[in-house]
Design an enzyme around this catalytic site. Structure first.
Site, short mmCIF file in Angstrom:
data_model
loop_
_atom_site.label_atom_id
_atom_site.label_comp_id
_atom_site.label_asym_id
_atom_site.label_seq_id
_atom_site.Cartn_x
_atom_site.Cartn_y
_atom_site.Cartn_z
N ALA A 66 0.86 -1.19 0.00
CA ALA A 66 0.00 0.00 0.00
C ALA A 66 0.89 1.23 0.00
O ALA A 66 2.04 1.18 0.47
CB ALA A 66 -0.89 -0.02 1.23
N GLY A 111 0.60 -5.40 0.55
CA GLY A 111 -0.49 -5.57 -0.40
C GLY A 111 -0.06 -6.27 -1.68
O GLY A 111 -0.88 -6.87 -2.37
N GLU A 114 -0.26 -9.81 -0.90
CA GLU A 114 -1.69 -10.14 -0.72
C GLU A 114 -2.42 -10.24 -2.06
O GLU A 114 -3.27 -11.11 -2.24
CB GLU A 114 -2.33 -9.10 0.20
CG GLU A 114 -1.83 -9.25 1.63
CD GLU A 114 -2.20 -8.07 2.52
OE1 GLU A 114 -1.79 -6.95 2.19
OE2 GLU A 114 -2.90 -8.29 3.51
N GLU A 134 4.12 -5.05 7.14
CA GLU A 134 3.24 -4.10 7.82
C GLU A 134 3.63 -3.88 9.27
O GLU A 134 3.46 -2.79 9.83
CB GLU A 134 1.78 -4.60 7.76
CG GLU A 134 1.15 -4.55 6.38
CD GLU A 134 1.43 -5.77 5.51
OE1 GLU A 134 2.29 -6.60 5.87
OE2 GLU A 134 0.78 -5.88 4.46
N1 DAK Z 1 4.57 3.45 -0.65
C1 DAK Z 1 4.96 4.64 -1.17
N2 DAK Z 1 6.15 4.81 -1.80
C2 DAK Z 1 6.95 3.74 -1.89
C3 DAK Z 1 6.61 2.51 -1.37
C4 DAK Z 1 5.35 2.36 -0.73
N3 DAK Z 1 4.89 1.20 -0.26
N4 DAK Z 1 7.63 1.64 -1.60
C5 DAK Z 1 8.57 2.34 -2.25
N5 DAK Z 1 8.18 3.61 -2.42
C6 DAK Z 1 8.90 4.68 -3.08
C7 DAK Z 1 10.04 5.19 -2.22
O1 DAK Z 1 9.56 6.13 -1.28
C8 DAK Z 1 10.93 5.81 -3.26
O2 DAK Z 1 10.41 7.06 -3.64
P1 DAK Z 1 11.37 8.34 -3.88
O3 DAK Z 1 12.13 8.52 -2.61
O4 DAK Z 1 12.24 7.93 -5.04
O5 DAK Z 1 10.42 9.43 -4.21
C9 DAK Z 1 10.78 4.90 -4.46
O6 DAK Z 1 9.56 4.19 -4.24
C10 DAK Z 1 11.90 3.87 -4.56
O7 DAK Z 1 12.00 3.22 -3.32
P2 DAK Z 1 13.39 3.04 -2.54
O8 DAK Z 1 14.32 4.17 -2.87
O9 DAK Z 1 13.04 2.78 -1.12
O10 DAK Z 1 13.96 1.72 -3.24
P3 DAK Z 1 14.92 0.64 -2.60
O11 DAK Z 1 15.30 -0.26 -3.71
O12 DAK Z 1 15.98 1.26 -1.80
O13 DAK Z 1 14.00 -0.18 -1.59
C11 DAK Z 1 12.00 -1.39 -0.93
C12 DAK Z 1 12.94 -0.94 -2.10
C13 DAK Z 1 10.80 -2.05 -1.56
C14 DAK Z 1 12.73 -2.38 -0.04
C15 DAK Z 1 11.63 -0.12 -0.11
O14 DAK Z 1 11.15 0.88 -1.04
C16 DAK Z 1 10.56 -0.41 0.90
O15 DAK Z 1 10.83 -0.94 1.97
N6 DAK Z 1 9.33 0.02 0.57
C17 DAK Z 1 8.23 -0.09 1.47
C18 DAK Z 1 7.72 -1.49 1.54
C19 DAK Z 1 6.58 -1.53 2.47
O16 DAK Z 1 6.72 -1.40 3.69
N7 DAK Z 1 5.39 -1.56 1.88
C20 DAK Z 1 4.16 -1.30 2.58
C21 DAK Z 1 3.72 -2.58 3.14
S1 DAK Z 1 2.38 -2.26 4.16
C22 DAK Z 1 -4.70 -1.64 5.39
C23 DAK Z 1 -4.78 -2.26 4.19
C24 DAK Z 1 -3.64 -2.64 3.57
C25 DAK Z 1 -2.44 -2.42 4.20
C26 DAK Z 1 -2.38 -1.85 5.41
C27 DAK Z 1 -3.50 -1.46 6.02
N8 DAK Z 1 -5.85 -1.21 6.05
C28 DAK Z 1 -7.07 -1.32 5.30
C29 DAK Z 1 -5.79 -0.44 7.16
C30 DAK Z 1 -1.27 -2.79 3.51
C31 DAK Z 1 -0.13 -2.35 3.96
C32 DAK Z 1 1.07 -2.61 3.23
O17 DAK Z 1 1.09 -3.03 2.10
#
Ligand code: DAK
Length: 263
Positions: A66, A111, A114, A134
């Protein structure tokens, strides 16, 4: 309709949706989810489509979860509304009456995992990474991960992934039965397409009934599941495909399945 956050293509009965926010690693924001939902409605209404492939734009990511900048704005009510919307879309995806393959070409986090496990199966490229991070954001999976992941890979392994938020490699995903196949990055779409073409050549009604029997059967006891299969088997004979398939075998020729979903 014109899409901005996904690319939607159809070729010879095989539809492809490409998540298309590569600068944000294809993170799921509200706009992307709305477009995904619309595209799924279009696909559900199109009797000519037999297979859907989901993949991510760019070389690096399927879906990195997400969009965290949206998650950061939530209160409890917004979180509930987002969860309801997300579950609705993912249920729609899971219930499509066609085969759905996730072509995971990089990060499938939160997500992203998922969505991929709501597909019928996953082919992953060698650089794919799966995970439910998450917990690192102080929340839990919100698009069905606490429910589908344990059903797919077992309770304890799912708990370890959800509690630690760690990423696993494509090879580990294969070992866990999360991915069906791991292939070199550059040949992912070719390999997925080969399997999609095989599936697209089958009867639409038998494919739908097989999928629904498996999906519905997973939620009930064995005897009830076998009852579901009996009804689904019988329903296949409402389609000319059953006659065509059996006749083709007896005539020693290739079957040509033409039955639609209208039966
Ligand atoms: N959201 C927004 N931007 C994201 C992103 C994300 N999930 N993942 C990556 N980006 C963006 C980064 O901010 C960066 O943007 P700029 O700084 O260039 O503007 C760009 O993508 C490239 O990312 P990185 O520079 O971080 O790239 P790396 O290769 O260094 O790292 C990475 C890749 C995938 C390991 C890292 O980007 C990362 O850890 N990303 C976040 C992964 C994550 O935590 N995803 C969210 C999972 S939580 C709910 C329903 C659903 C959910 C929750 C609640 N409810 C209904 C309440 C679901 C939640 C999730 O999915």
């Amino acid at each position: 309709m014109a899409y901005e956050n996904i690319v939607y293509e159809v070729k010879e009965g095989i539809a492809t949706i490409t998540f298309n926010r590569p600068k944000a690693l294809n993170a799921l924001n509200g706009a992307l989810l709305a477009e995904l939902s619309q595209a799924l409605d279009v696909i559900a209404a199109d009797e000519d489509i037999r297979v859907l492939i989901l993949t991510g734009a760019g070389d690096k990511s399927f879906v990195a979860g997400a969009d965290i900048s949206e998650l950061a704005t939530f209160d409890s009510l917004k979180a509930k509304a987002f969860a309801l919307k997300g579950h609705g879309i993912i249920n729609k995806l899971q219930q499509l009456p066609i085969a759905v393959i996730a072509a995971v070409n990089g990060f499938a986090l939160g997500g992203g995992t998922e969505i991929s496990i709501a597909c019928d199966f996953i082919y992953a490229s060698e650089n794919a990474k799966f995970g439910q991070p998450e917990i690192n954001l102080g929340v839990i999976p919100g698009f069905g991960g606490t429910q589908r992941l344990p059903r797919l890979i077992g309770t304890n392994m799912a708990k370890e992934l959800i509690y630690t938020g760690k990423m696993i490699s494509a090879a580990e995903a294969l070992q866990l039965g999360l991915a069906n196949n791991v292939v070199p990055h550059d040949s992912l779409m070719d390999e997925v397409m080969k399997t999609a073409e095989v599936i697209a050549s089958k009867g639409k009604v038998s494919l739908r009934e097989a999928k629904q029997a498996v999906n519905k059967g997973m939620d009930v006891d064995l005897a009830s599941g076998c009852g579901i299969e009996i009804d689904a088997f019988a329903l296949c004979y409402a389609s000319p495909d059953a006659k065509e398939g059996t006749s083709a075998f007896l005539d020693k020729r290739q079957a040509e399945f033409k039955g639609g979903l209208s039966v």
